[in-house]
Design a protein around this motif. Structure first.
Motif, PDB file in Angstrom:
ATOM      1  N   ALA A 145       0.819  -1.211   0.000  1.00 21.33           N
ATOM      2  CA  ALA A 145       0.000   0.000   0.000  1.00 21.33           C
ATOM      3  C   ALA A 145       0.852   1.260   0.000  1.00 21.33           C
ATOM      4  O   ALA A 145       0.439   2.291  -0.518  1.00 21.33           O
ATOM      5  CB  ALA A 145      -0.927  -0.011   1.216  1.00 21.33           C
ATOM      6  N   ASP A 146       2.034   1.173   0.576  1.00 23.02           N
ATOM      7  CA  ASP A 146       2.910   2.331   0.723  1.00 23.02           C
ATOM      8  C   ASP A 146       4.333   1.807   0.853  1.00 23.02           C
ATOM      9  O   ASP A 146       4.573   0.859   1.608  1.00 23.02           O
ATOM     10  CB  ASP A 146       2.511   3.120   1.986  1.00 23.02           C
ATOM     11  CG  ASP A 146       3.385   4.328   2.220  1.00 23.02           C
ATOM     12  OD1 ASP A 146       3.458   5.193   1.334  1.00 23.02           O
ATOM     13  OD2 ASP A 146       3.994   4.417   3.310  1.00 23.02           O
ATOM     14  N   VAL A 147       5.264   2.382   0.106  1.00 17.12           N
ATOM     15  CA  VAL A 147       6.667   1.989   0.195  1.00 17.12           C
ATOM     16  C   VAL A 147       7.491   3.249   0.414  1.00 17.12           C
ATOM     17  O   VAL A 147       7.450   4.180  -0.389  1.00 17.12           O
ATOM     18  CB  VAL A 147       7.156   1.273  -1.084  1.00 17.12           C
ATOM     19  CG1 VAL A 147       8.627   0.879  -0.946  1.00 17.12           C
ATOM     20  CG2 VAL A 147       6.299   0.054  -1.388  1.00 17.12           C
ATOM     21  N   ARG A 148       8.214   3.267   1.530  1.00 19.91           N
ATOM     22  CA  ARG A 148       9.089   4.396   1.838  1.00 19.91           C
ATOM     23  C   ARG A 148      10.524   3.898   1.965  1.00 19.91           C
ATOM     24  O   ARG A 148      10.758   2.746   2.311  1.00 19.91           O
ATOM     25  CB  ARG A 148       8.648   5.082   3.128  1.00 19.91           C
ATOM     26  CG  ARG A 148       7.246   5.649   2.980  1.00 19.91           C
ATOM     27  CD  ARG A 148       6.801   6.425   4.157  1.00 19.91           C
ATOM     28  NE  ARG A 148       5.393   6.774   4.013  1.00 19.91           N
ATOM     29  CZ  ARG A 148       4.761   7.585   4.816  1.00 19.91           C
ATOM     30  NH1 ARG A 148       5.405   8.145   5.828  1.00 19.91           N
ATOM     31  NH2 ARG A 148       3.493   7.850   4.636  1.00 19.91           N
ATOM     32  N   ILE A 149      11.448   4.806   1.702  1.00 19.18           N
ATOM     33  CA  ILE A 149      12.868   4.463   1.711  1.00 19.18           C
ATOM     34  C   ILE A 149      13.582   5.259   2.790  1.00 19.18           C
ATOM     35  O   ILE A 149      13.487   6.485   2.831  1.00 19.18           O
ATOM     36  CB  ILE A 149      13.511   4.766   0.343  1.00 19.18           C
ATOM     37  CG1 ILE A 149      12.868   3.910  -0.747  1.00 19.18           C
ATOM     38  CG2 ILE A 149      15.027   4.542   0.391  1.00 19.18           C
ATOM     39  CD1 ILE A 149      13.262   4.314  -2.160  1.00 19.18           C
ATOM     40  N   ALA A 150      14.297   4.541   3.654  1.00 17.16           N
ATOM     41  CA  ALA A 150      15.187   5.154   4.638  1.00 17.16           C
ATOM     42  C   ALA A 150      16.612   4.825   4.201  1.00 17.16           C
ATOM     43  O   ALA A 150      16.996   3.660   4.155  1.00 17.16           O
ATOM     44  CB  ALA A 150      14.913   4.603   6.031  1.00 17.16           C
ATOM     45  N   ALA A 151      17.384   5.847   3.860  1.00 27.12           N
ATOM     46  CA  ALA A 151      18.764   5.664   3.416  1.00 27.12           C
ATOM     47  C   ALA A 151      19.681   6.412   4.376  1.00 27.12           C
ATOM     48  O   ALA A 151      19.483   7.606   4.611  1.00 27.12           O
ATOM     49  CB  ALA A 151      18.952   6.179   2.000  1.00 27.12           C
ATOM     50  N   LEU A 152      20.655   5.713   4.905  1.00 25.49           N
ATOM     51  CA  LEU A 152      21.606   6.371   5.792  1.00 25.49           C
ATOM     52  C   LEU A 152      22.289   7.523   5.065  1.00 25.49           C
ATOM     53  O   LEU A 152      22.427   8.615   5.606  1.00 25.49           O
ATOM     54  CB  LEU A 152      22.655   5.383   6.296  1.00 25.49           C
ATOM     55  CG  LEU A 152      23.794   5.986   7.113  1.00 25.49           C
ATOM     56  CD1 LEU A 152      23.269   6.680   8.362  1.00 25.49           C
ATOM     57  CD2 LEU A 152      24.819   4.925   7.461  1.00 25.49           C
ATOM     58  N   TYR A 209      13.546   9.304   3.996  1.00 28.47           N
ATOM     59  CA  TYR A 209      14.272   9.602   5.229  1.00 28.47           C
ATOM     60  C   TYR A 209      15.759   9.495   4.927  1.00 28.47           C
ATOM     61  O   TYR A 209      16.227   8.485   4.432  1.00 28.47           O
ATOM     62  CB  TYR A 209      13.877   8.628   6.334  1.00 28.47           C
ATOM     63  CG  TYR A 209      12.383   8.492   6.470  1.00 28.47           C
ATOM     64  CD1 TYR A 209      11.630   9.491   7.094  1.00 28.47           C
ATOM     65  CD2 TYR A 209      11.715   7.390   5.948  1.00 28.47           C
ATOM     66  CE1 TYR A 209      10.252   9.384   7.193  1.00 28.47           C
ATOM     67  CE2 TYR A 209      10.340   7.279   6.048  1.00 28.47           C
ATOM     68  CZ  TYR A 209       9.612   8.280   6.666  1.00 28.47           C
ATOM     69  OH  TYR A 209       8.248   8.175   6.753  1.00 28.47           O
ATOM     70  N   VAL A 210      16.494  10.564   5.210  1.00 24.39           N
ATOM     71  CA  VAL A 210      17.916  10.637   4.884  1.00 24.39           C
ATOM     72  C   VAL A 210      18.701  10.968   6.143  1.00 24.39           C
ATOM     73  O   VAL A 210      18.362  11.915   6.861  1.00 24.39           O
ATOM     74  CB  VAL A 210      18.171  11.729   3.816  1.00 24.39           C
ATOM     75  CG1 VAL A 210      19.659  11.878   3.546  1.00 24.39           C
ATOM     76  CG2 VAL A 210      17.411  11.410   2.541  1.00 24.39           C
ATOM     77  N   GLY A 211      19.768  10.209   6.371  1.00 27.98           N
ATOM     78  CA  GLY A 211      20.640  10.495   7.505  1.00 27.98           C
ATOM     79  C   GLY A 211      21.636  11.588   7.193  1.00 27.98           C
ATOM     80  O   GLY A 211      21.693  12.609   7.864  1.00 27.98           O
ATOM     81  N   ILE A 212      22.435  11.378   6.144  1.00 28.08           N
ATOM     82  CA  ILE A 212      23.499  12.310   5.795  1.00 28.08           C
ATOM     83  C   ILE A 212      23.639  12.374   4.276  1.00 28.08           C
ATOM     84  O   ILE A 212      23.173  11.490   3.557  1.00 28.08           O
ATOM     85  CB  ILE A 212      24.852  11.888   6.431  1.00 28.08           C
ATOM     86  CG1 ILE A 212      25.144  10.397   6.161  1.00 28.08           C
ATOM     87  CG2 ILE A 212      24.859  12.122   7.917  1.00 28.08           C
ATOM     88  CD1 ILE A 212      26.402  10.164   5.440  1.00 28.08           C
ATOM     89  N   GLU A 213      24.287  13.421   3.812  1.00 23.35           N
ATOM     90  CA  GLU A 213      24.608  13.544   2.390  1.00 23.35           C
ATOM     91  C   GLU A 213      26.111  13.377   2.245  1.00 23.35           C
ATOM     92  O   GLU A 213      26.882  13.966   3.015  1.00 23.35           O
ATOM     93  CB  GLU A 213      24.160  14.902   1.866  1.00 23.35           C
ATOM     94  CG  GLU A 213      24.366  15.050   0.367  1.00 23.35           C
ATOM     95  CD  GLU A 213      23.858  16.380  -0.148  1.00 23.35           C
ATOM     96  OE1 GLU A 213      22.674  16.437  -0.529  1.00 23.35           O
ATOM     97  OE2 GLU A 213      24.649  17.350  -0.160  1.00 23.35           O
ATOM     98  N   VAL A 214      26.514  12.577   1.263  1.00 17.58           N
ATOM     99  CA  VAL A 214      27.938  12.351   1.008  1.00 17.58           C
ATOM    100  C   VAL A 214      28.296  12.911  -0.357  1.00 17.58           C
ATOM    101  O   VAL A 214      27.438  13.022  -1.239  1.00 17.58           O
ATOM    102  CB  VAL A 214      28.306  10.848   1.095  1.00 17.58           C
ATOM    103  CG1 VAL A 214      28.113  10.323   2.507  1.00 17.58           C
ATOM    104  CG2 VAL A 214      27.527  10.019   0.087  1.00 17.58           C
ATOM    105  N   PRO A 215      29.560  13.284  -0.550  1.00 17.96           N
ATOM    106  CA  PRO A 215      29.974  13.816  -1.848  1.00 17.96           C
ATOM    107  C   PRO A 215      29.960  12.730  -2.923  1.00 17.96           C
ATOM    108  O   PRO A 215      29.916  11.533  -2.623  1.00 17.96           O
ATOM    109  CB  PRO A 215      31.396  14.319  -1.582  1.00 17.96           C
ATOM    110  CG  PRO A 215      31.870  13.540  -0.418  1.00 17.96           C
ATOM    111  CD  PRO A 215      30.663  13.232   0.415  1.00 17.96           C
ATOM    112  N   ASP A 216      30.025  13.160  -4.152  1.00 17.31           N
ATOM    113  CA  ASP A 216      30.014  12.250  -5.294  1.00 17.31           C
ATOM    114  C   ASP A 216      31.402  11.645  -5.485  1.00 17.31           C
ATOM    115  O   ASP A 216      32.109  11.937  -6.443  1.00 17.31           O
ATOM    116  CB  ASP A 216      29.561  13.014  -6.543  1.00 17.31           C
ATOM    117  CG  ASP A 216      29.269  12.085  -7.706  1.00 17.31           C
ATOM    118  OD1 ASP A 216      29.166  10.866  -7.490  1.00 17.31           O
ATOM    119  OD2 ASP A 216      29.146  12.592  -8.839  1.00 17.31           O
TER     120      ASP A 216
END
Length: 191
Positions: A136-143, A159-166
């Motif tokens: 019914a609902d799919v959510r993504i939690a990515a560190l 849901y995002v923990g941190i952003e990392v460089p490319d």
């Protein structure tokens, strides 16, 4: 990008040629923030979510996030999946399913927990599969989410923990040629 290598010397060499981006403490704080946001979004108590860990990389993050959610009173039904495009390489190919969840997803809320959202081809295929199964609902939690503009259109982490460089990042679930997943920090190879 390079052939698959093995041995502790390769990981030691990578660490010597890497920048520490996030230490354990900062990652744990990011996971706490994520848990608070997720708990708020699932506060209605409607249907216990199916918590799918994306193996292998998602395991360290998913375990810690699950404990933080439990501490906040959110009960989860655990299962896992293993789908990969890398198979030890540094660039992706065809999606290979190694294990699909046994838990029926029809009519269920699904929370996918993974270590990183890079370009998103694997997570996109996983999300689509969950929807095909009737979720019914799919959510993504990515560190971690990688900072670039190459992500699959329409795909983002809820849901995002941190952003990392490319850059090539490893540790806390992410591997350096199948090594270093259990490092308690995230590193990036120097350019």
């Amino acid at each position: 990008m390079g052939a698959k290598t093995s041995g502790a010397a390769d990981l030691a060499g990578a660490l010597a040629n890497a920048d520490l981006l996030f230490d354990r403490r900062s990652l744990e704080q990011a996971i706490v923030r994520m848990a608070e946001q997720i708990r708020g979004d699932y506060a209605d108590g409607e249907l216990r979510p199916v918590y799918l860990t994306v193996m292998h990389g998602g395991l360290p993050f998913a375990a810690q996030l699950a404990m933080e959610l439990g501490e906040r009173g959110l009960d989860l039904e655990f299962d896992y999946l293993h789908a990969t495009r890398y198979r030890g390489a540094t660039s992706g190919g065809e999606l290979t399913w190694k294990h699909r969840p046994a838990t029926p997803l029809s009519g269920r809320r699904v929370l996918l927990a993974d270590d990183i959202l890079d370009e998103g081809h694997t997570l996109h295929a996983i999300r689509e599969w969950c929807l095909e199964q009737g979720a019914a609902d799919v959510r993504i939690a990515a560190l971690a989410v990688k900072a670039h503009d190459r992500c699959v259109p329409g795909l983002c982490a809820d849901y995002v923990g941190i952003e990392v460089p490319d850059r090539y990042v490893f540790g806390y679930g992410m591997d350096y040629h199948e090594q270093g997943r259990n490092l308690p920090a995230i590193y990036a190879l120097k350019d």
